[in-house]
Design a protein around this motif. Structure first.
Motif, PDB file in Angstrom:
ATOM      1  N   PHE A 109       0.815  -1.217   0.000  1.00  7.60           N
ATOM      2  CA  PHE A 109       0.000   0.000   0.000  1.00  7.60           C
ATOM      3  C   PHE A 109       0.851   1.271   0.000  1.00  7.60           C
ATOM      4  CE2 PHE A 109      -2.973  -3.211   1.539  1.00  7.60           C
ATOM      5  CZ  PHE A 109      -4.110  -2.908   0.809  1.00  7.60           C
ATOM      6  N   GLU A 110       2.035   1.202  -0.600  1.00  6.21           N
ATOM      7  CA  GLU A 110       2.911   2.378  -0.640  1.00  6.21           C
ATOM      8  C   GLU A 110       2.262   3.564  -1.339  1.00  6.21           C
ATOM      9  OE1 GLU A 110       5.850  -1.173  -0.832  1.00  6.21           O
ATOM     10  OE2 GLU A 110       3.847  -0.691  -1.597  1.00  6.21           O
ATOM     11  N   GLU A 111       1.450   3.300  -2.362  1.00  6.53           N
ATOM     12  CA  GLU A 111       0.859   4.401  -3.127  1.00  6.53           C
ATOM     13  C   GLU A 111      -0.083   5.254  -2.288  1.00  6.53           C
ATOM     14  OE1 GLU A 111      -2.391   3.433  -5.990  1.00  6.53           O
ATOM     15  OE2 GLU A 111      -1.840   1.347  -5.538  1.00  6.53           O
ATOM     16  N   PHE A 112      -0.522   4.727  -1.151  1.00  5.81           N
ATOM     17  CA  PHE A 112      -1.402   5.494  -0.269  1.00  5.81           C
ATOM     18  C   PHE A 112      -0.632   6.150   0.871  1.00  5.81           C
ATOM     19  CE2 PHE A 112      -3.925   2.050  -2.132  1.00  5.81           C
ATOM     20  CZ  PHE A 112      -4.864   2.812  -2.807  1.00  5.81           C
ATOM     21  N   GLY A 113       0.698   5.996   0.867  1.00  8.79           N
ATOM     22  CA  GLY A 113       1.524   6.636   1.880  1.00  8.79           C
ATOM     23  C   GLY A 113       2.011   5.722   2.980  1.00  8.79           C
ATOM     24  N   VAL A 114       1.724   4.421   2.879  1.00  8.90           N
ATOM     25  CA  VAL A 114       2.234   3.477   3.876  1.00  8.90           C
ATOM     26  C   VAL A 114       3.739   3.310   3.670  1.00  8.90           C
ATOM     27  CG1 VAL A 114       2.059   1.150   4.821  1.00  8.90           C
ATOM     28  CG2 VAL A 114       0.013   2.303   3.953  1.00  8.90           C
ATOM     29  N   LYS A 115       4.488   3.375   4.759  1.00 11.48           N
ATOM     30  CA  LYS A 115       5.940   3.210   4.688  1.00 11.48           C
ATOM     31  C   LYS A 115       6.332   1.930   5.411  1.00 11.48           C
ATOM     32  CE  LYS A 115       6.801   8.185   4.457  1.00 11.48           C
ATOM     33  NZ  LYS A 115       7.460   9.346   5.094  1.00 11.48           N
ATOM     34  N   TYR A 116       7.239   1.204   4.791  1.00 11.46           N
ATOM     35  CA  TYR A 116       7.679  -0.076   5.344  1.00 11.46           C
ATOM     36  C   TYR A 116       9.130   0.031   5.805  1.00 11.46           C
ATOM     37  CZ  TYR A 116       3.390  -1.770   3.230  1.00 11.46           C
ATOM     38  OH  TYR A 116       2.070  -1.945   2.903  1.00 11.46           O
ATOM     39  N   ALA A 117       9.430  -0.627   6.933  1.00 12.63           N
ATOM     40  CA  ALA A 117      10.752  -0.493   7.549  1.00 12.63           C
ATOM     41  C   ALA A 117      11.837  -1.246   6.799  1.00 12.63           C
ATOM     42  CB  ALA A 117      10.690  -0.969   9.001  1.00 12.63           C
ATOM     43  N   GLN A 118      11.476  -2.331   6.152  1.00 13.78           N
ATOM     44  CA  GLN A 118      12.503  -3.135   5.495  1.00 13.78           C
ATOM     45  C   GLN A 118      11.917  -3.904   4.316  1.00 13.78           C
ATOM     46  OE1 GLN A 118      14.042  -6.049   8.273  1.00 13.78           O
ATOM     47  NE2 GLN A 118      12.104  -6.187   9.368  1.00 13.78           N
ATOM     48  N   ALA A 119      12.405  -3.571   3.153  1.00 18.04           N
ATOM     49  CA  ALA A 119      12.138  -4.335   1.937  1.00 18.04           C
ATOM     50  C   ALA A 119      10.689  -4.781   1.795  1.00 18.04           C
ATOM     51  CB  ALA A 119      13.064  -5.543   1.888  1.00 18.04           C
ATOM     52  N   ASN A 120       9.786  -3.842   1.739  1.00 15.59           N
ATOM     53  CA  ASN A 120       8.338  -4.009   1.537  1.00 15.59           C
ATOM     54  C   ASN A 120       7.635  -4.759   2.676  1.00 15.59           C
ATOM     55  OD1 ASN A 120       8.563  -6.829   1.037  1.00 15.59           O
ATOM     56  ND2 ASN A 120       7.573  -6.755  -0.945  1.00 15.59           N
ATOM     57  N   ARG A 121       8.263  -4.877   3.832  1.00 16.28           N
ATOM     58  CA  ARG A 121       7.649  -5.549   4.980  1.00 16.28           C
ATOM     59  C   ARG A 121       7.754  -4.670   6.220  1.00 16.28           C
ATOM     60  NH1 ARG A 121       5.665 -10.725   3.396  1.00 16.28           N
ATOM     61  NH2 ARG A 121       4.630 -10.386   5.377  1.00 16.28           N
ATOM     62  N   GLU A 122       6.893  -4.909   7.186  1.00 16.26           N
ATOM     63  CA  GLU A 122       6.903  -4.286   8.512  1.00 16.26           C
ATOM     64  C   GLU A 122       6.598  -2.790   8.439  1.00 16.26           C
ATOM     65  OE1 GLU A 122       9.317  -4.575  12.719  1.00 16.26           O
ATOM     66  OE2 GLU A 122      10.291  -5.237  10.894  1.00 16.26           O
ATOM     67  N   ILE A 123       5.355  -2.457   8.687  1.00 11.55           N
ATOM     68  CA  ILE A 123       4.886  -1.073   8.610  1.00 11.55           C
ATOM     69  C   ILE A 123       5.520  -0.238   9.714  1.00 11.55           C
ATOM     70  CG2 ILE A 123       2.846   0.409   8.787  1.00 11.55           C
ATOM     71  CD1 ILE A 123       1.225  -1.947   7.655  1.00 11.55           C
ATOM     72  N   THR A 124       5.956   0.991   9.363  1.00  5.78           N
ATOM     73  CA  THR A 124       6.561   1.875  10.350  1.00  5.78           C
ATOM     74  C   THR A 124       5.486   2.523  11.216  1.00  5.78           C
ATOM     75  OG1 THR A 124       6.581   3.711   8.782  1.00  5.78           O
ATOM     76  CG2 THR A 124       8.550   2.331   8.865  1.00  5.78           C
ATOM     77  N   SER A 125       5.915   3.242  12.251  1.00  8.81           N
ATOM     78  CA  SER A 125       4.996   3.773  13.247  1.00  8.81           C
ATOM     79  C   SER A 125       4.417   5.129  12.840  1.00  8.81           C
ATOM     80  CB  SER A 125       5.715   3.902  14.595  1.00  8.81           C
ATOM     81  OG  SER A 125       4.831   4.363  15.587  1.00  8.81           O
ATOM     82  N   GLY A 126       3.395   5.546  13.568  1.00  7.49           N
ATOM     83  CA  GLY A 126       2.801   6.861  13.390  1.00  7.49           C
ATOM     84  C   GLY A 126       1.336   6.797  12.982  1.00  7.49           C
ATOM     85  N   ILE A 127       0.554   7.768  13.470  1.00  7.26           N
ATOM     86  CA  ILE A 127      -0.861   7.828  13.107  1.00  7.26           C
ATOM     87  C   ILE A 127      -1.015   7.988  11.602  1.00  7.26           C
ATOM     88  CG2 ILE A 127      -2.954   9.241  13.314  1.00  7.26           C
ATOM     89  CD1 ILE A 127      -2.173   9.787  16.210  1.00  7.26           C
TER      90      ILE A 127
END
Length: 223
Positions: A109-127
């Motif tokens: 879901f990167e196109e919606f602004g989701v950021k992943y911590a490592q190589a397209n896995r593990e969503i980073t923190s924040g509201i």
């Protein structure tokens, strides 16, 4: 309505504990070529979203609340499939296999602004990231960026309110009262009003740190 039905309406689903998964497949691009490798993945953000949606969508036994199936028909196919292809017992299960299936539901879901911590896995923190994933799941929530006249923190509160209202159904009303959020890593208290013969309000707290998140309901903490 019998006593069992009343108990069902007057309860929220129990929280599923967070977990760490070994041997999760991740993908990176090296010199234009996709390469797979395995990582260890913590699921704190993903699990917070799962627990929040379970509280909104499900009775304590995993059955869908009235009106939820119709709402799911308007969501991303990955979210719709997760909730409709599994049994009630699987939806509320903390079995590692179900946890892995949920992780697969939350990637891409990167196109919606989701950021992943490592190589397209593990969503980073924040509201912001949590709301971005919800926007990916639910087209109705997408706003396409800031709203004129609202600063970033007011916009966060606006999106959180909009999400809560959309998730509400005839047996449960969800609300977030503050009109402002002071930053991207601030706890948010959500009110769940359970509607039945005897209405009841429950407070659920989204605890949003910079490196870790969790969710609390009464004496339950998914940490």
């Amino acid at each position: 309505m019998d006593e069992t039905d009343l108990v069902q309406e007057q309860c929220l689903t129990r929280l599923i504990p967070q977990a760490v998964f070994d041997d999760i497949k991740a993908t990176s691009i090296v010199d234009g070529t996709s390469e797979d490798f395995v990582i260890l993945q913590r699921d704190c953000v993903e699990n917070l979203v799962r627990n929040f949606l379970n509280m909104a969508f499900l009775f304590p036994n995993g059955e869908l609340r009235p009106g939820v199936e119709e709402k799911l028909s308007m969501t991303h196919d990955k979210l719709r499939t997760y909730y409709t292809a599994h049994t009630p017992e699987e939806r509320i299960s903390n079995d590692p296999e179900m946890g892995r299936r949920w992780l697969e539901t939350t990637i891409g879901f990167e196109e919606f602004g989701v950021k992943y911590a490592q190589a397209n896995r593990e969503i980073t923190s924040g509201i912001d990231i949590i709301l971005a994933l919800m926007e990916g799941f639910i087209p109705y929530l997408r706003n396409g960026g800031a709203i004129p006249g609202k600063d970033p923190n007011q916009y966060r509160a606006y999106k959180l309110n909009k999400m809560c209202k959309w998730l509400s159904t005839e047996t449960i009303k969800i609300g977030f009262n503050p009109k402002n959020i002071s930053n991207n890593h601030e706890d948010a208290k959500i009110t769940f009003k359970l509607i039945g013969d005897k209405n009841q309000k429950e407070t659920v707290t989204l605890i949003i740190g910079k490196r870790h998140v969790c969710i609390r309901h009464r004496d339950q903490l998914s940490a």
